[in-house]
Enzyme design. Structure first.
Site, PDB file in Angstrom:
ATOM      1  CD  GLN A  46      16.455   4.227 -31.402  1.00 12.09           C
ATOM      2  OE1 GLN A  46      17.361   3.840 -32.144  1.00 12.09           O
ATOM      3  NE2 GLN A  46      15.413   3.479 -31.088  1.00 12.09           N
ATOM      4  CG  ASP A  47      15.346  10.833 -27.192  1.00 13.88           C
ATOM      5  OD1 ASP A  47      15.050  12.018 -26.963  1.00 13.88           O
ATOM      6  OD2 ASP A  47      16.409  10.307 -26.818  1.00 13.88           O
ATOM      7  CG  ASN A  48      13.014   4.190 -28.509  1.00  7.91           C
ATOM      8  OD1 ASN A  48      13.277   4.640 -29.618  1.00  7.91           O
ATOM      9  ND2 ASN A  48      13.656   3.154 -27.995  1.00  7.91           N
ATOM     10  CG  HIS A  61      12.016  -6.293 -24.672  1.00  3.62           C
ATOM     11  ND1 HIS A  61      11.069  -5.408 -25.132  1.00  3.62           N
ATOM     12  CD2 HIS A  61      11.395  -7.504 -24.658  1.00  3.62           C
ATOM     13  CE1 HIS A  61       9.948  -6.053 -25.403  1.00  3.62           C
ATOM     14  NE2 HIS A  61      10.115  -7.328 -25.111  1.00  3.62           N
ATOM     15  CE  LYS A  71      16.535  -0.322 -23.344  1.00  4.97           C
ATOM     16  NZ  LYS A  71      15.853  -1.630 -23.180  1.00  4.97           N
ATOM     17  CG  HIS A 118      13.570  -1.454 -19.247  1.00  2.37           C
ATOM     18  ND1 HIS A 118      12.785  -0.905 -20.229  1.00  2.37           N
ATOM     19  CD2 HIS A 118      13.238  -0.834 -18.090  1.00  2.37           C
ATOM     20  CE1 HIS A 118      12.018   0.038 -19.689  1.00  2.37           C
ATOM     21  NE2 HIS A 118      12.289   0.096 -18.401  1.00  2.37           N
ATOM     22  CE1 TYR A 130      10.828   3.262 -24.588  1.00  9.01           C
ATOM     23  CE2 TYR A 130      13.087   2.504 -24.813  1.00  9.01           C
ATOM     24  CZ  TYR A 130      11.752   2.395 -25.120  1.00  9.01           C
ATOM     25  OH  TYR A 130      11.336   1.400 -25.992  1.00  9.01           O
ATOM     26  CD  GLU A 141      14.359  -6.163 -30.655  1.00  7.08           C
ATOM     27  OE1 GLU A 141      13.799  -6.814 -31.540  1.00  7.08           O
ATOM     28  OE2 GLU A 141      13.751  -5.325 -29.950  1.00  7.08           O
ATOM     29  CG  ASP A 166       7.418  -8.955 -25.214  1.00  3.86           C
ATOM     30  OD1 ASP A 166       8.371  -9.041 -26.026  1.00  3.86           O
ATOM     31  OD2 ASP A 166       7.027  -7.887 -24.720  1.00  3.86           O
TER      32      ASP A 166
HETATM   33  C1  LIG Z   1      12.408  -1.086 -29.641  1.00  4.70           C
HETATM   34  C2  LIG Z   1      12.182  -0.651 -31.058  1.00  4.70           C
HETATM   35  C3  LIG Z   1      11.171  -1.191 -31.825  1.00  4.70           C
HETATM   36  N1  LIG Z   1      11.000  -0.760 -33.119  1.00  4.70           N
HETATM   37  C4  LIG Z   1       9.890  -1.340 -33.881  1.00  4.70           C
HETATM   38  C5  LIG Z   1       9.905  -2.851 -33.995  1.00  4.70           C
HETATM   39  C6  LIG Z   1       8.450  -3.230 -33.982  1.00  4.70           C
HETATM   40  O1  LIG Z   1       7.935  -3.267 -35.318  1.00  4.70           O
HETATM   41  C7  LIG Z   1       7.758  -2.113 -33.219  1.00  4.70           C
HETATM   42  C8  LIG Z   1       7.387  -2.495 -31.806  1.00  4.70           C
HETATM   43  O2  LIG Z   1       8.553  -3.031 -31.199  1.00  4.70           O
HETATM   44  P1  LIG Z   1       8.466  -3.823 -29.828  1.00  4.70           P
HETATM   45  O3  LIG Z   1       7.217  -4.666 -29.835  1.00  4.70           O
HETATM   46  O4  LIG Z   1       9.782  -4.516 -29.617  1.00  4.70           O
HETATM   47  O5  LIG Z   1       8.274  -2.648 -28.794  1.00  4.70           O
HETATM   48  P2  LIG Z   1       8.383  -2.779 -27.194  1.00  4.70           P
HETATM   49  O6  LIG Z   1       7.776  -4.082 -26.768  1.00  4.70           O
HETATM   50  O7  LIG Z   1       7.861  -1.525 -26.624  1.00  4.70           O
HETATM   51  O8  LIG Z   1       9.947  -2.870 -26.965  1.00  4.70           O
HETATM   52  C9  LIG Z   1      10.592  -2.095 -25.978  1.00  4.70           C
HETATM   53  O9  LIG Z   1      10.179  -2.614 -24.760  1.00  4.70           O
HETATM   54  C10 LIG Z   1      11.008  -2.474 -23.628  1.00  4.70           C
HETATM   55  C11 LIG Z   1      10.241  -1.751 -22.560  1.00  4.70           C
HETATM   56  C12 LIG Z   1      12.330  -1.901 -23.817  1.00  4.70           C
HETATM   57  O10 LIG Z   1      13.001  -1.534 -22.851  1.00  4.70           O
HETATM   58  C13 LIG Z   1      12.924  -1.802 -25.141  1.00  4.70           C
HETATM   59  O11 LIG Z   1      13.371  -0.486 -25.363  1.00  4.70           O
HETATM   60  C14 LIG Z   1      12.065  -2.201 -26.266  1.00  4.70           C
HETATM   61  O12 LIG Z   1      12.396  -3.547 -26.562  1.00  4.70           O
HETATM   62  O13 LIG Z   1       8.694  -1.017 -33.191  1.00  4.70           O
HETATM   63  C15 LIG Z   1      11.800   0.202 -33.694  1.00  4.70           C
HETATM   64  O14 LIG Z   1      11.622   0.568 -34.877  1.00  4.70           O
HETATM   65  N2  LIG Z   1      12.815   0.736 -32.954  1.00  4.70           N
HETATM   66  C16 LIG Z   1      13.043   0.356 -31.655  1.00  4.70           C
HETATM   67  O15 LIG Z   1      13.984   0.886 -31.003  1.00  4.70           O
END
Ligand SMILES: Cc1cn([C@H]2C[C@H](O)[C@@H](COP(=O)(O)OP(=O)(O)O[C@H]3O[C@H](C)C(=O)[C@H](O)[C@H]3O)O2)c(=O)[nH]c1=O
Length: 177
Positions: A46-48, A61, A71, A118, A130, A141, A166
């Site tokens: 998966q790519d984000n 996280h 990652k 991370h 990433y 999670e 968070d």
């Molecule tokens: C991580 C993720 C989130 N989502 C959805 C869930 C929420 O509705 C929305 C925002 O998610 P979140 O607030 O958890 O996003 P980040 O705070 O950027 O989370 C990431 O932050 C740190 C830096 C990390 O290393 C992880 O990859 C990841 O947890 O995207 C998805 O649909 N797929 C995903 O893989």
């Protein structure tokens, strides 16, 4: 592409080979043969990509097994301080962290294997990209609060913007149980 070992076993700082010419630049951000040849056999599922304004902290996280994620992280635009925390109880560096300045200019990347928490802070508005070795699995999670006193991470930002989710993450002591 240079793979630099770090004080945390399995974590690499990666310096891509940049090809510049009159048009601009080109670089390979991932090459399975180079990664396997340098001790990173994992493949990515998966790519984000995320955009964060300056002064944001996302993290810390992780996903629990069997959905734990390795990652490969990089910055497409702006600058971040990327932080990885060793959460492998059997590791000699359990509870230790390392931070890396990743910017649009230095084009540096970091690979962190499964078993790390991370996060990153944004020193400028930043587009963060990433690759993950496993897919998103919400129920798996987990996390640790960014300003935990035992980890004592210097994020290099003051009064950060942090998500409500968070802000409710457990402490290092609670995580360890
Ligand atoms: C991580 C993720 C989130 N989502 C959805 C869930 C929420 O509705 C929305 C925002 O998610 P979140 O607030 O958890 O996003 P980040 O705070 O950027 O989370 C990431 O932050 C740190 C830096 C990390 O290393 C992880 O990859 C990841 O947890 O995207 C998805 O649909 N797929 C995903 O893989």
């Amino acid at each position: 592409m240079q793979f630099l070992k770090t004080k945390l076993p399995g974590v690499f700082e990666i310096i891509p080979r940049i090809f510049e010419d009159d048009r601009g630049y080109f670089y390979e951000s991932y090459n399975i043969e180079l990664f396997k040849a340098n001790g990173i056999p994992e493949e990515f599922l998966q790519d984000n990509q995320s955009f964060s304004k300056k002064g944001v902290i996302r993290g810390l996280h992780f996903q629990r097994a069997p959905f734990a994620q390795g990652k490969l992280v990089r910055v497409i635009k702006g600058a971040v301080l990327d932080v990885v925390v060793d959460i492998r109880p059997e590791s000699p560096t359990f509870g230790q962290y390392e931070s890396f300045l990743l910017t649009e200019e230095n084009k540096k990347m970091v690979y962190l294997p499964e078993g790390f928490a991370h996060g990153f802070s944004t020193l400028e508005d930043a587009i963060f990209s990433y690759k993950c070795t496993n897919v998103y699995h919400k129920a798996s999670e987990g996390g640790i609060i960014y300003n935990d006193p035992d980890l004592n991470i210097d994020w290099q930002v003051s009064n950060p913007v942090v998500s409500d989710k968070d802000l409710e993450l457990p402490s290092w002591k609670e995580f360890k149980g």
